[in-house]
Motif scaffolding. Sequence first.
Motif, mmCIF file in Angstrom:
data_model
loop_
_atom_site.group_PDB
_atom_site.id
_atom_site.type_symbol
_atom_site.label_atom_id
_atom_site.label_comp_id
_atom_site.label_asym_id
_atom_site.label_seq_id
_atom_site.Cartn_x
_atom_site.Cartn_y
_atom_site.Cartn_z
ATOM 1 N N ILE A 31 -16.021 4.485 -15.649
ATOM 2 C CA ILE A 31 -15.423 4.311 -17.198
ATOM 3 C C ILE A 31 -15.166 3.175 -16.818
ATOM 4 O O ILE A 31 -15.219 1.792 -17.648
ATOM 5 C CB ILE A 31 -13.917 5.195 -17.389
ATOM 6 C CG1 ILE A 31 -14.869 6.446 -17.357
ATOM 7 C CG2 ILE A 31 -12.883 4.808 -18.452
ATOM 8 C CD1 ILE A 31 -13.560 7.655 -18.082
ATOM 9 N N GLY A 32 -14.486 2.403 -15.329
ATOM 10 C CA GLY A 32 -14.214 1.092 -14.840
ATOM 11 C C GLY A 32 -12.724 0.779 -15.098
ATOM 12 O O GLY A 32 -12.338 1.545 -15.553
ATOM 13 N N TYR A 33 -11.829 -0.336 -15.189
ATOM 14 C CA TYR A 33 -10.328 -0.494 -15.433
ATOM 15 C C TYR A 33 -10.313 -1.030 -17.157
ATOM 16 O O TYR A 33 -11.212 -1.528 -17.861
ATOM 17 C CB TYR A 33 -10.544 -2.233 -14.966
ATOM 18 C CG TYR A 33 -8.977 -2.445 -15.000
ATOM 19 C CD1 TYR A 33 -7.861 -2.371 -14.316
ATOM 20 C CD2 TYR A 33 -8.985 -3.464 -15.568
ATOM 21 C CE1 TYR A 33 -7.309 -2.931 -14.560
ATOM 22 C CE2 TYR A 33 -7.076 -4.202 -16.418
ATOM 23 C CZ TYR A 33 -6.365 -3.766 -15.442
ATOM 24 O OH TYR A 33 -5.570 -4.033 -15.843
ATOM 25 N N TYR A 36 -3.013 -0.494 -19.646
ATOM 26 C CA TYR A 36 -2.914 0.589 -20.288
ATOM 27 C C TYR A 36 -1.076 0.042 -21.954
ATOM 28 O O TYR A 36 -1.157 -0.581 -22.015
ATOM 29 C CB TYR A 36 -1.709 0.537 -19.270
ATOM 30 C CG TYR A 36 -0.409 1.882 -19.606
ATOM 31 C CD1 TYR A 36 -0.923 2.766 -18.615
ATOM 32 C CD2 TYR A 36 0.378 1.563 -19.795
ATOM 33 C CE1 TYR A 36 -0.326 3.714 -18.858
ATOM 34 C CE2 TYR A 36 1.689 2.843 -19.014
ATOM 35 C CZ TYR A 36 0.786 4.041 -19.467
ATOM 36 O OH TYR A 36 2.057 5.285 -19.474
ATOM 37 N N ASN A 37 -2.777 0.642 -23.183
ATOM 38 C CA ASN A 37 -1.495 0.542 -24.292
ATOM 39 C C ASN A 37 -3.007 1.837 -25.285
ATOM 40 O O ASN A 37 -3.299 2.504 -24.337
ATOM 41 C CB ASN A 37 -2.764 -0.959 -25.305
ATOM 42 C CG ASN A 37 -3.893 -1.445 -25.080
ATOM 43 O OD1 ASN A 37 -4.579 0.075 -25.066
ATOM 44 N ND2 ASN A 37 -4.329 -2.044 -24.384
ATOM 45 N N ILE A 42 -6.264 6.085 -26.048
ATOM 46 C CA ILE A 42 -7.342 6.758 -26.519
ATOM 47 C C ILE A 42 -9.051 6.740 -25.575
ATOM 48 O O ILE A 42 -9.552 7.985 -25.817
ATOM 49 C CB ILE A 42 -7.219 6.934 -28.004
ATOM 50 C CG1 ILE A 42 -5.357 7.545 -28.260
ATOM 51 C CG2 ILE A 42 -8.407 7.657 -28.486
ATOM 52 C CD1 ILE A 42 -4.962 7.067 -29.814
ATOM 53 N N SER A 43 -9.353 5.708 -26.023
ATOM 54 C CA SER A 43 -10.978 6.002 -26.000
ATOM 55 C C SER A 43 -11.351 5.737 -24.803
ATOM 56 O O SER A 43 -12.190 6.955 -24.051
ATOM 57 C CB SER A 43 -11.501 3.770 -26.486
ATOM 58 O OG SER A 43 -10.624 3.558 -25.476
ATOM 59 N N VAL A 44 -10.735 5.951 -23.159
ATOM 60 C CA VAL A 44 -10.671 6.152 -21.553
ATOM 61 C C VAL A 44 -10.723 7.579 -22.154
ATOM 62 O O VAL A 44 -11.202 8.432 -21.267
ATOM 63 C CB VAL A 44 -9.358 5.556 -21.428
ATOM 64 C CG1 VAL A 44 -9.403 5.572 -20.579
ATOM 65 C CG2 VAL A 44 -9.949 3.727 -21.383
ATOM 66 N N THR A 50 -15.329 13.856 -21.441
ATOM 67 C CA THR A 50 -16.356 14.490 -21.488
ATOM 68 C C THR A 50 -17.771 14.022 -20.518
ATOM 69 O O THR A 50 -18.250 13.566 -19.931
ATOM 70 C CB THR A 50 -17.113 13.669 -22.739
ATOM 71 O OG1 THR A 50 -17.408 12.051 -22.695
ATOM 72 C CG2 THR A 50 -16.772 13.892 -24.095
ATOM 73 N N ASP A 51 -16.764 12.973 -19.060
ATOM 74 C CA ASP A 51 -17.277 12.426 -17.656
ATOM 75 C C ASP A 51 -17.447 14.093 -16.936
ATOM 76 O O ASP A 51 -16.692 14.824 -16.810
ATOM 77 C CB ASP A 51 -17.048 11.554 -17.096
ATOM 78 C CG ASP A 51 -17.895 11.158 -15.683
ATOM 79 O OD1 ASP A 51 -18.492 10.205 -16.292
ATOM 80 O OD2 ASP A 51 -17.695 11.889 -14.851
#
Length: 124
Positions: A31-33, A36-37, A42-44, A50-51
């Motif tokens: 996913i990567g760095y 933090y917001n 939400i997207s991460v 799903t990973d």
Amino acid sequence: MIVSHPYFIVFICVVLNVISQLLLKMGMNGIGYFEYNVSSLISVGLRAATDPGIIFGLFLYGLSFVLWLVVLSRLEVSLAYPLLSMGYIIMPVVSYLFLGETLSLNRLIGICVIIAGVCLVSRS
């Protein structure tokens, strides 16, 4: 029977925890760095949910927790809990082998100190 011995179950807990942390780290490497917001969380969070590696890592972490409850039913927590520090011995080696992380002299010395501590606690 060795499979039901509390020390064996602690060892299985540690191994499952190490594997789960390795899978979680590998999944997050994919996913990567991220910042933090709220919008990135939400997207991460959706990508992490799903990973396959993260999902399996969480499953193993949960299994480790269930086995830990078995350990707590059989050993004093003041003896059992320090034995979890075996993860601090195994994880740096696994991280070195599978993630290419550094295994410095200071870490190796620290691992030796932890091994000595685990031996002392387990003999008491």
